[in-house]
Write a protein that holds these residues in place. Structure first.
Motif, PDB file in Angstrom:
ATOM      1  N   ASP A 287       0.868  -1.246   0.119  1.00 16.94           N
ATOM      2  CA  ASP A 287       0.036   0.045   0.011  1.00 16.94           C
ATOM      3  C   ASP A 287       0.895   1.372  -0.013  1.00 16.94           C
ATOM      4  O   ASP A 287       1.933   1.487   0.719  1.00 16.94           O
ATOM      5  CB  ASP A 287      -0.737  -0.054   1.298  1.00 16.94           C
ATOM      6  CG  ASP A 287      -1.913  -1.130   1.141  1.00 16.94           C
ATOM      7  OD1 ASP A 287      -2.566  -1.463   0.187  1.00 16.94           O
ATOM      8  OD2 ASP A 287      -2.363  -1.629   2.380  1.00 16.94           O
ATOM      9  N   HIS A 288       0.480   2.319  -1.008  1.00 21.53           N
ATOM     10  CA  HIS A 288       1.223   3.691  -1.003  1.00 21.53           C
ATOM     11  C   HIS A 288       2.801   3.477  -0.930  1.00 21.53           C
ATOM     12  O   HIS A 288       3.403   4.177  -0.386  1.00 21.53           O
ATOM     13  CB  HIS A 288       0.831   4.538   0.164  1.00 21.53           C
ATOM     14  CG  HIS A 288      -0.869   4.462   0.413  1.00 21.53           C
ATOM     15  ND1 HIS A 288      -1.397   5.216  -0.679  1.00 21.53           N
ATOM     16  CD2 HIS A 288      -1.596   3.926   1.292  1.00 21.53           C
ATOM     17  CE1 HIS A 288      -2.991   5.020   0.086  1.00 21.53           C
ATOM     18  NE2 HIS A 288      -2.817   4.244   0.932  1.00 21.53           N
ATOM     19  N   ALA A 291       4.581   6.417  -2.098  1.00 24.49           N
ATOM     20  CA  ALA A 291       4.716   7.511  -0.939  1.00 24.49           C
ATOM     21  C   ALA A 291       6.101   7.028  -0.182  1.00 24.49           C
ATOM     22  O   ALA A 291       6.785   7.985   0.364  1.00 24.49           O
ATOM     23  CB  ALA A 291       3.558   7.841  -0.408  1.00 24.49           C
ATOM     24  N   ALA A 363       2.780   7.897   5.493  1.00 22.33           N
ATOM     25  CA  ALA A 363       2.202   8.565   4.484  1.00 22.33           C
ATOM     26  C   ALA A 363       0.662   9.035   4.659  1.00 22.33           C
ATOM     27  O   ALA A 363       0.381   8.654   5.544  1.00 22.33           O
ATOM     28  CB  ALA A 363       2.257   7.749   2.915  1.00 22.33           C
ATOM     29  N   ALA A 365      -2.284   9.209   3.211  1.00 21.18           N
ATOM     30  CA  ALA A 365      -3.103   8.322   3.011  1.00 21.18           C
ATOM     31  C   ALA A 365      -3.073   7.120   3.956  1.00 21.18           C
ATOM     32  O   ALA A 365      -4.248   6.487   3.797  1.00 21.18           O
ATOM     33  CB  ALA A 365      -3.014   7.615   1.512  1.00 21.18           C
ATOM     34  N   THR A 366      -2.054   6.616   4.723  1.00 21.01           N
ATOM     35  CA  THR A 366      -2.102   5.555   5.492  1.00 21.01           C
ATOM     36  C   THR A 366      -2.850   5.859   6.749  1.00 21.01           C
ATOM     37  O   THR A 366      -2.826   6.783   7.334  1.00 21.01           O
ATOM     38  CB  THR A 366      -0.944   5.015   5.866  1.00 21.01           C
ATOM     39  OG1 THR A 366      -0.236   6.061   6.552  1.00 21.01           O
ATOM     40  CG2 THR A 366      -0.036   4.740   4.582  1.00 21.01           C
TER      41      THR A 366
END
Length: 437
Positions: A287-288, A291, A363, A365-366
């Protein structure tokens, strides 16, 4: 389709070994797991002075490969041995009287001939791999003792055939494809049989002493050459296997690469369709990850990929299971003959394993401060009239759905396979989050 929240991992109930490398490990303190190790490379580093590999599976692979590679040569050597027997028979008929040749011919017909015929039969049938290594030492011993008897009978008539015993010993060491230990054992038995049989036949002591000395030197030379050849064969086997294994690994992470994955899925798809077994594919995406790279740099990103890969490799432990780097920050895992429940349990274990690495990731978005993964799973029953490309597409669509639902979750698709239009990826509107059927 089912969406699953992240949960605690259940203990793995599977056991076995990885296709490409040894399983990764993790310390209790959460330190980086140990990189997958090559069994071939480890054995090369340790060496094998006793001419035996530490890993029984590795030893079996070498023996099978050696027998397969030597098969044609052994067949030719057996025919050559028959030629030697016929040649020495012709020579003895020239120098020995008829009454003496009769028992020699009887030994050749009842002992030496059947030994060669049985060996040739094994070499040219499917029994070769299983029975030849077992039967050969007994046959070689019987052949050698038979030649000793021939030499002793000829010596009692004033004709020295000790050269035939020398050839039999060299033949045992170098011509029958035996490994060092059985070759040494059979040749020593032939050596020991000579003074015993010669004494019983009344061969003079000085002649016996000289002949035994010749046979001792022959055994020493044969043993040294046989040992050196087997050591070279084992080294070549390990180096060639290590080279092939390196070509099948991803250069950064050390687990299976994309080419290996493509070859493996093509093979297990056909096998599963033939045997009526289920097949599961997990597509795993960090995930991400962009970033993460932007924040910590590409070197940290590479180390992150390695640690995630090594963690994944510890879960693909059965012979037909495989974990591979699919591309970029995306990984794939194939589970052969796996149920939907087992796939779900495996996905939860994977997520728990990645979380236990405690890789910091902050990040925007996490939702947590640790690195997480999204997993899309396809569970299907392969059919002979369909290819594995739709199977991969289904897992990819499940991964896409997992990302759409906020990442760090698991989506399983199985029933969707029947309605899948291969090559029309994501052209339909995605199903709303939380929908299951």
């Amino acid at each position: 389709m089912a969406t699953l929240d992240q949960g605690r991992a259940r203990p793995s109930q599977t056991a076995g070994f990885e296709l490409i490398a040894e399983p990764a490990a993790q310390t209790e303190s959460g330190a980086a797991p140990v990189a997958p190790q090559s069994a071939y490379g480890l054995q090369l580093a340790r060496g094998f002075p006793r001419l035996k590999f530490d890993d029984p599976d590795l030893e079996r692979k070498f023996r099978r490969a050696h027998l397969a590679r030597s098969r044609a040569q052994i067949s030719r050597n057996l025919l050559l041995g028959i030629g030697f027997v016929v040649g020495f028979s012709a020579l003895t008929h020239l120098v020995l009287p008829g009454p003496v040749n009769r028992p020699l011919d009887l030994i050749r017909l009842t002992v030496l001939g059947p030994v060669f015929l049985i060996a040739l039969l094994l070499v040219h049938t499917r029994l070769y791999q299983r029975w030849y290594p077992i039967v050969c030492p007994y046959g070689a011993t019987l052949f050698g003792v038979g030649v000793v008897v021939l030499a002793v009978i000829a010596a009692s008539q004033g004709v020295s055939l000790i050269a035939s015993v020398v050839l039999a010993i060299i033949y045992n060491y170098l011509m029958l494809g035996m490994s060092f230990r059985p070759a040494l054992g059979t040749s020593l038995l032939v050596l020991l049989s000579y003074p015993l049989i010669a004494t019983l036949a009344g061969i003079p002591g000085p002649q016996r002493l000289v002949d035994v000395g010749v046979l001792l030197f022959t055994n020493a030379i044969g043993a040294i050459v046989c040992y050196s050849l087997e050591r070279a064969n084992r080294t070549n086997f390990l180096e060639s296997q290590l080279l092939m294994e390196t070509a099948r690994r991803d250069g950064l992470t050390g687990i299976a690469n994309r080419r290996t994955f493509d070859e493996h899925i093509n093979r297990v798809w056909a096998q599963a369709a033939r045997e009526g077994r289920a097949l599961t594919l997990l597509m795993i995406d960090i995930d991400h990850f962009k970033a993460y790279n932007d924040r910590f740099g590409h070197q940290a990103g590479d180390e992150c990929l390695r640690r995630v890969a090594w963690s994944l490799s510890s879960h693909a432990r059965r012979p037909l299971d495989i974990a591979a780097r699919y591309g970029g920050e995306e990984f794939a895992m194939i589970l052969f003959d796996s149920s939907r429940q087992h796939a779900e349990d495996m996905a939860r274990q994977i997520q728990a394993g990645i979380e236990s690495l405690a890789i910091a990731h902050s990040a925007p978005a996490t939702e947590s401060n640790r690195l997480t993964v999204s997993i899309g799973i396809a569970c299907v029953q392969p059919m002979s009239d369909r290819s594995h490309f739709g199977f991969i597409q289904l897992a990819d669509e499940a991964l896409y759905a997992a990302k759409e639902r906020g990442r760090n979750c698991i989506v399983i698709m199985d029933k969707e396979y029947g309605d899948l239009n291969t090559g029309s990826f994501r052209k339909e509107k995605p199903v709303a989050a939380g929908t299951t059927h």
